[in-house]
Scaffold this motif. Structure first.
Motif, mmCIF file in Angstrom:
data_model
loop_
_atom_site.group_PDB
_atom_site.id
_atom_site.type_symbol
_atom_site.label_atom_id
_atom_site.label_comp_id
_atom_site.label_asym_id
_atom_site.label_seq_id
_atom_site.Cartn_x
_atom_site.Cartn_y
_atom_site.Cartn_z
ATOM 1 N N ALA A 48 13.427 -4.774 5.637
ATOM 2 C CA ALA A 48 12.040 -4.701 5.165
ATOM 3 C C ALA A 48 11.918 -3.740 3.994
ATOM 4 C CB ALA A 48 11.118 -4.272 6.303
ATOM 5 N N ALA A 49 12.558 -2.580 4.087
ATOM 6 C CA ALA A 49 12.498 -1.618 2.995
ATOM 7 C C ALA A 49 13.118 -2.200 1.728
ATOM 8 C CB ALA A 49 13.196 -0.321 3.387
ATOM 9 N N ALA A 50 14.207 -2.947 1.888
ATOM 10 C CA ALA A 50 14.830 -3.589 0.732
ATOM 11 C C ALA A 50 13.878 -4.607 0.102
ATOM 12 C CB ALA A 50 16.135 -4.262 1.138
ATOM 13 N N ALA A 51 13.165 -5.366 0.939
ATOM 14 C CA ALA A 51 12.214 -6.360 0.417
ATOM 15 C C ALA A 51 11.066 -5.680 -0.323
ATOM 16 C CB ALA A 51 11.674 -7.218 1.561
ATOM 17 N N TYR A 52 10.516 -4.622 0.276
ATOM 18 C CA TYR A 52 9.451 -3.893 -0.411
ATOM 19 C C TYR A 52 9.946 -3.352 -1.752
ATOM 20 C CZ TYR A 52 6.923 -3.748 4.108
ATOM 21 O OH TYR A 52 6.274 -4.068 5.275
ATOM 22 N N SER A 53 11.153 -2.799 -1.755
ATOM 23 C CA SER A 53 11.667 -2.196 -2.983
ATOM 24 C C SER A 53 11.907 -3.248 -4.057
ATOM 25 C CB SER A 53 12.942 -1.403 -2.712
ATOM 26 O OG SER A 53 14.026 -2.259 -2.373
ATOM 27 N N TRP A 54 12.326 -4.457 -3.636
ATOM 28 C CA TRP A 54 12.513 -5.544 -4.606
ATOM 29 C C TRP A 54 11.183 -5.849 -5.300
ATOM 30 C CZ3 TRP A 54 10.707 -10.529 -5.434
ATOM 31 C CH2 TRP A 54 11.459 -11.323 -6.303
ATOM 32 N N ILE A 55 10.113 -5.895 -4.514
ATOM 33 C CA ILE A 55 8.778 -6.127 -5.071
ATOM 34 C C ILE A 55 8.387 -5.006 -6.032
ATOM 35 C CG2 ILE A 55 6.310 -6.163 -4.454
ATOM 36 C CD1 ILE A 55 7.197 -7.561 -1.825
ATOM 37 N N MET A 56 8.629 -3.775 -5.619
ATOM 38 C CA MET A 56 8.189 -2.608 -6.381
ATOM 39 C C MET A 56 8.993 -2.400 -7.657
ATOM 40 S SD MET A 56 7.718 -0.276 -2.961
ATOM 41 C CE MET A 56 7.677 1.312 -3.744
ATOM 42 N N THR A 57 10.138 -3.072 -7.789
ATOM 43 C CA THR A 57 10.969 -2.938 -8.982
ATOM 44 C C THR A 57 10.328 -3.586 -10.197
ATOM 45 O OG1 THR A 57 12.991 -2.792 -7.661
ATOM 46 C CG2 THR A 57 13.254 -3.514 -9.929
ATOM 47 N N ILE B 64 5.365 2.252 10.690
ATOM 48 C CA ILE B 64 4.575 2.719 9.551
ATOM 49 C C ILE B 64 5.203 3.971 8.947
ATOM 50 C CG2 ILE B 64 2.337 3.680 8.860
ATOM 51 C CD1 ILE B 64 1.066 1.866 11.025
ATOM 52 N N ALA B 65 5.694 4.854 9.814
ATOM 53 C CA ALA B 65 6.274 6.116 9.344
ATOM 54 C C ALA B 65 7.521 5.903 8.496
ATOM 55 C CB ALA B 65 6.599 7.010 10.535
ATOM 56 N N THR B 66 8.205 4.747 8.655
ATOM 57 C CA THR B 66 9.429 4.486 7.890
ATOM 58 C C THR B 66 9.169 3.769 6.568
ATOM 59 O OG1 THR B 66 9.895 2.306 8.885
ATOM 60 C CG2 THR B 66 10.679 4.266 10.070
ATOM 61 N N LEU B 67 7.919 3.410 6.292
ATOM 62 C CA LEU B 67 7.635 2.637 5.076
ATOM 63 C C LEU B 67 8.079 3.322 3.784
ATOM 64 C CD1 LEU B 67 4.173 1.109 6.057
ATOM 65 C CD2 LEU B 67 6.349 -0.104 5.823
ATOM 66 N N PRO B 68 8.035 4.653 3.678
ATOM 67 C CA PRO B 68 8.530 5.287 2.442
ATOM 68 C C PRO B 68 10.013 5.039 2.159
ATOM 69 C CG PRO B 68 7.087 6.791 3.610
ATOM 70 C CD PRO B 68 7.342 5.636 4.538
ATOM 71 N N ASP B 69 10.755 4.488 3.118
ATOM 72 C CA ASP B 69 12.150 4.111 2.844
ATOM 73 C C ASP B 69 12.231 3.119 1.692
ATOM 74 O OD1 ASP B 69 12.972 5.713 4.917
ATOM 75 O OD2 ASP B 69 13.408 4.074 6.310
ATOM 76 N N ALA B 70 11.112 2.452 1.398
ATOM 77 C CA ALA B 70 11.107 1.477 0.303
ATOM 78 C C ALA B 70 11.399 2.122 -1.045
ATOM 79 C CB ALA B 70 9.756 0.764 0.250
ATOM 80 N N TYR B 71 11.250 3.438 -1.140
ATOM 81 C CA TYR B 71 11.528 4.115 -2.410
ATOM 82 C C TYR B 71 13.017 4.397 -2.608
ATOM 83 C CZ TYR B 71 6.540 4.928 -3.076
ATOM 84 O OH TYR B 71 5.186 4.756 -3.262
ATOM 85 N N THR B 72 13.847 4.177 -1.587
ATOM 86 C CA THR B 72 15.263 4.554 -1.671
ATOM 87 C C THR B 72 16.127 3.578 -2.462
ATOM 88 O OG1 THR B 72 15.100 5.770 0.421
ATOM 89 C CG2 THR B 72 17.304 5.134 -0.306
ATOM 90 N N PRO B 73 16.059 2.257 -2.217
ATOM 91 C CA PRO B 73 16.967 1.344 -2.933
ATOM 92 C C PRO B 73 16.704 1.325 -4.436
ATOM 93 C CG PRO B 73 16.035 0.280 -0.987
ATOM 94 C CD PRO B 73 15.254 1.541 -1.204
ATOM 95 N N ARG B 74 17.770 1.162 -5.186
ATOM 96 C CA ARG B 74 17.687 1.007 -6.631
ATOM 97 C C ARG B 74 18.400 -0.283 -7.012
ATOM 98 N NH1 ARG B 74 14.293 4.002 -5.956
ATOM 99 N NH2 ARG B 74 13.874 6.066 -6.855
ATOM 100 N N TRP B 75 17.670 -1.182 -7.629
ATOM 101 C CA TRP B 75 18.194 -2.502 -7.945
ATOM 102 C C TRP B 75 18.729 -2.555 -9.371
ATOM 103 C CZ3 TRP B 75 18.148 -6.652 -4.486
ATOM 104 C CH2 TRP B 75 17.438 -6.434 -3.300
#
Length: 276
Positions: A221-230, A247-258
């Motif tokens: 899920a975090a990878a999917a969010y990060s793909w969108i945010m890229t 909900i508390a883990t949602l900021p993990d979306a900021y970790t991946p770099r594509w």
């Protein structure tokens, strides 16, 4: 807050506090949220209102967004009279004096954009809403409404995910960047299809998301969010989980770099073909 439901105010408050604690400040609801959960029209707003009445200090920590213009059995009504009534009803259910972002939920094909704009600006000038946005509107529909508004449209809210990529190609994201509109992506996990892929296309996308997730030490899920945010439009995925620990883990979306190659590989898997 599409699935923000039930009569447990303590649990509802825990969800809100988990979001705010994770640095999530935008809470997006709508007057129509309720019937899909087997509850009355306005139920999600009513539940949030109960939370805010119990803990009023939470209100100052959030940007509150809601939507109107859908009527059960009609189905769409953005007439000036109805929108005025809908905005007042949302404020009453929420127990608030203002809504920071009020969005037309779906376009009413029988309402002239000038009438819609007049209703929204009446509410804005009265201090009931601060900014105006659109949801599920085409770029042309958004442009027509904007032509009659004295203030710029603040946001688009389309469906967008690694499995729903139309805004990349239909001009919506181009318009958003040109007009400096925020983009709020609903169903960013493909309505559950990314978590539980049911066909070859979804499985191919999920495999690439998993590879990025493993690389970054996060979940799919975090990878999917990060793909969108890229994307350079600065897209904001609207997360819908109702589990406070998730909900508390949602900021993990900021970790991946594509890398570009990785990002486009997901898009090609979604499209089922190579880009030219």
């Amino acid at each position: 807050m599409w699935r923000f439901a039930g009569d447990d105010v303590a649990l509802a408050r825990a969800r809100v506090e988990a979001a705010l604690g994770a640095g999530i400040t935008l809470l997006d609801t709508a007057d129509i949220y309720g019937p899909d959960n087997g509850e009355p029209f306005g139920a999600a707003e009513e539940l949030l209102g109960k939370v805010l009445r119990e803990a009023p200090a939470l209100r100052d920590r959030m940007i509150l967004a809601s939507k109107g213009g859908i009527r059960l059995g009609v189905p769409y009504d953005s007439s000036r009279a109805y929108l005025a009534q809908a905005i007042d009803a949302s404020l009453a259910r929420l127990g608030c004096e203002r809504i920071e972002l009020y969005q037309i939920h779906r376009p009413d094909l029988l309402a002239h954009p000038q009438e819609v704009a007049r209703a929204l600006d009446d509410a804005r000038q009265a201090g009931k809403i601060v900014a105006v946005g659109v949801s599920n509107h085409t770029p042309a529909q958004a442009k027509a409404l904007a032509a009659f508004l004295p203030v710029p449209l603040a946001s688009h809210q389309p469906e967008f995910s690694p499995l729903a990529t139309a805004p990349l190609f239909d001009g919506l994201l181009d318009q958003a960047m040109t007009e400096r509109m925020s983009v709020l992506a609903w169903s960013p996990l493909g309505g559950g299809r990314i978590a539980a892929p049911q066909d070859e296309r979804a499985r191919a996308v999920a495999a690439l998301l998993d590879a990025k997730a493993e690389e970054a030490g996060v979940d799919r899920a975090a990878a999917a969010y990060s793909w969108i945010m890229t994307h350079s439009a600065g897209i904001i995925p609207i997360a819908g989980t109702q589990n406070p620990s998730r909900i508390a883990t949602l900021p993990d979306a900021y970790t991946p770099r594509w890398t570009r190659a990785q990002w486009y590989a997901v898009l090609e898997a979604s499209l089922g073909e190579k880009l030219p």
